[in-house]
Design a protein around this motif. Structure first.
Motif, short mmCIF file in Angstrom:
data_model
loop_
_atom_site.label_atom_id
_atom_site.label_comp_id
_atom_site.label_asym_id
_atom_site.label_seq_id
_atom_site.Cartn_x
_atom_site.Cartn_y
_atom_site.Cartn_z
N GLN A 138 0.53 -0.99 -0.49
CA GLN A 138 -0.05 -0.23 0.20
C GLN A 138 0.60 1.18 0.09
O GLN A 138 0.45 1.91 0.15
CB GLN A 138 -0.91 0.33 0.85
N LEU A 139 2.40 0.83 0.04
CA LEU A 139 3.32 1.71 -0.26
C LEU A 139 3.04 2.83 -1.18
O LEU A 139 3.67 3.81 -1.53
CB LEU A 139 5.21 1.75 0.24
N SER A 140 2.35 2.58 -2.71
CA SER A 140 2.15 3.20 -3.74
C SER A 140 1.69 4.15 -3.68
O SER A 140 1.93 5.18 -5.03
CB SER A 140 2.80 2.24 -4.95
N GLN A 141 1.05 4.57 -3.78
CA GLN A 141 -0.58 4.76 -3.36
C GLN A 141 0.45 6.37 -2.12
O GLN A 141 -0.92 7.51 -2.87
CB GLN A 141 -1.52 5.19 -2.59
N PHE A 142 1.04 6.74 -1.61
CA PHE A 142 1.78 7.53 -0.79
C PHE A 142 2.67 8.22 -1.86
O PHE A 142 3.14 7.96 -2.65
CB PHE A 142 2.30 6.90 0.33
N TYR A 143 2.95 9.42 -1.44
CA TYR A 143 3.84 10.59 -2.13
C TYR A 143 5.49 11.23 -1.50
O TYR A 143 5.22 10.62 0.19
CB TYR A 143 3.27 11.62 -2.27
N PHE A 144 6.28 10.48 -1.52
CA PHE A 144 7.73 10.50 -1.13
C PHE A 144 8.41 11.38 -1.91
O PHE A 144 8.65 11.40 -2.43
CB PHE A 144 8.20 9.37 -1.10
N SER B 76 6.99 13.65 8.29
CA SER B 76 6.56 12.33 8.19
C SER B 76 7.42 11.65 6.27
O SER B 76 7.69 11.21 6.31
CB SER B 76 4.79 12.18 9.06
N ARG B 77 6.63 12.67 5.61
CA ARG B 77 6.84 12.51 4.10
C ARG B 77 8.17 11.93 3.66
O ARG B 77 9.14 11.65 3.24
CB ARG B 77 6.15 13.35 3.55
#
Length: 400
Positions: free
Chosen positions: A256-262, A353-354
């Motif tokens: 589910q990490l692919s949907q977050f912005y880094f 956090s990002r």
């Protein structure tokens, strides 16, 4: 006497040979036994099974094979018809959507079906679909026995030969790993811990997947037995040598990490790494620059942490650093505008956090996700409703 007996047996063999040409070859089923006759140097040959019994057996086997071949022929004809209809429907659907039928994939079919036939049904199985026939109709087993009626597999009479063959294979692998452990101890004298097989991020296949792999009806109890035996295999010290076999029966979790912005990591002229990230909360928007190697310096709109007067906002802001044990080890500078103090603290926390997640490994980022550090807080004040003092508050109702 000996010559007449031999002639009789030869005549019988000739008749069986003529019969085999009309039905199936059963000469391999003939069994002879030689007995020495006392008082005579000749050998008497006798047939164990009578021709009548062999003929009945051959006819029964022939009917079974004919029935199997007939079912196989009907199944192949049905699948050929279904595949032709599927190809025709795929081409018509591509023409309707205005695309090239040669490059119309299954994903394009699913999107077209969802667009042309929208359904409000909650159950996915009840919605219209268009899949390849081999994905809808179950697979068929090949012939389990030969023309002589003997099964190919040694576990045929268990009625679940594929399942028990798999269990038998796992048990033998466990024994081989135990022998490898003994050999390792004998060579070194002192047992050394081998590499550990890492199975994090995956789980054992479920009952339906196991059924599809063995093509047999498996119940819950047999699935639990399979999982227990596989756990026993994984518990062996040298289980890493069977990693390829074990991973065939493991299903990886969907990341589910692919949907977050880094944000991307950049480097200064001095070789110091930093990144720039953003965050939002209510009406507040924050832009933050983080240096991963620092002395704990914090700057918010030109001020230090005293920019927030309330202890609640300060704790909310410092929680990502406290969670990763980075207090006093990183520097960051934030510019925030809009909203109130609570929204501004939430916007800076998300941006911080990002930025921190960009420097962490995947397992640590997953822990941050589970802690809720990477998810934007979409809550906001609910609007006032007409005829009410506030969003949910009602006027006092009096009966009299």
């Amino acid at each position: 006497m000996a010559s007449s007996t031999l002639t009789f047996v030869r005549g019988r063999c000739c008749r069986l040979l003529v019969y085999s040409q009309s039905r199936i070859s059963i000469l391999s089923c003939l069994k002879f036994q030689s007995t020495s006759v006392t008082g005579d140097s000749s050998t008497d040959l006798k047939l164990i099974d009578s021709p009548v019994k062999i003929q009945q057996k051959a006819e029964k086997i022939s009917k079974a094979m004919m029935a199997y071949l007939e079912k196989t022929r009907k199944y192949d004809a049905m699948m050929a018809e279904e595949i032709s209809q599927y190809e025709i429907g795929r081409r018509h659907l591509a023409n309707i959507m205005g695309t090239d039928p040669e490059t119309f994939s299954q994903d394009d079919i699913d999107k077209a079906i969802a667009y042309l036939f929208p359904s409000g049904l909650y159950a996915k199985a009840a919605r219209p679909l268009m899949k390849h026939p081999y994905e809808i109709f179950p697979k068929k087993k090949m012939a389990q026995f030969g023309a002589d009626g003997r099964p190919f597999h040694h576990l045929f009479y268990t009625t679940k030969q594929n399942y028990y063959s798999l269990m038998h294979n796992i048990a033998w692998k466990v024994e081989e790993l135990k022998k490898e452990e003994d050999r390792s101890y004998q060579r070194g004298g002192v047992f050394r811990n081998p590499p550990i097989l890492n199975l994090k991020g995956s789980s054992w296949i479920d009952l339906e997947t196991l059924k599809a792999q063995v093509l047999e009806k498996i119940n819950e109890h047999e699935h639990r037995r399979f999982v227990l035996l596989m756990e026993h295999l994984v518990a062996q010290p040298f289980s890493y040598k069977e990693k390829d076999f074990i991973m065939k029966y493991r299903k990886e979790y969907e990341s589910q990490l692919s949907q977050f912005y880094f944000p991307e990591i950049e480097t200064t002229e001095n070789g110091k790494q930093f990144c720039i990230s953003t965050g939002k909360r209510k009406k507040a928007e924050a832009t933050l620059t983080l240096w991963i190697e620092g002395s704990g310096k914090i700057e918010i709109n030109g001020q230090d942490l005293s920019f927030f007067q309330s202890t609640k906002e300060r704790n909310q802001l410092l929680f990502p650093l406290q969670f990763l044990q980075k207090i006093g080890k990183v520097d960051f500078k934030a510019e925030v505008n809009g909203g109130g103090t609570s929204g501004q603290a939430g916007a800076i926390r998300l941006a911080l956090s990002r930025a921190l997640a960009s420097f962490m490994d995947e397992s640590t980022v997953e822990k941050m996700r589970l802690a809720g550090l990477l998810t934007r807080d979409l809550r906001r004040k609910e609007r006032k409703k007409p005829g009410q003092p506030r969003a949910r508050k009602k006027k006092t109702w009096k009966k009299r």
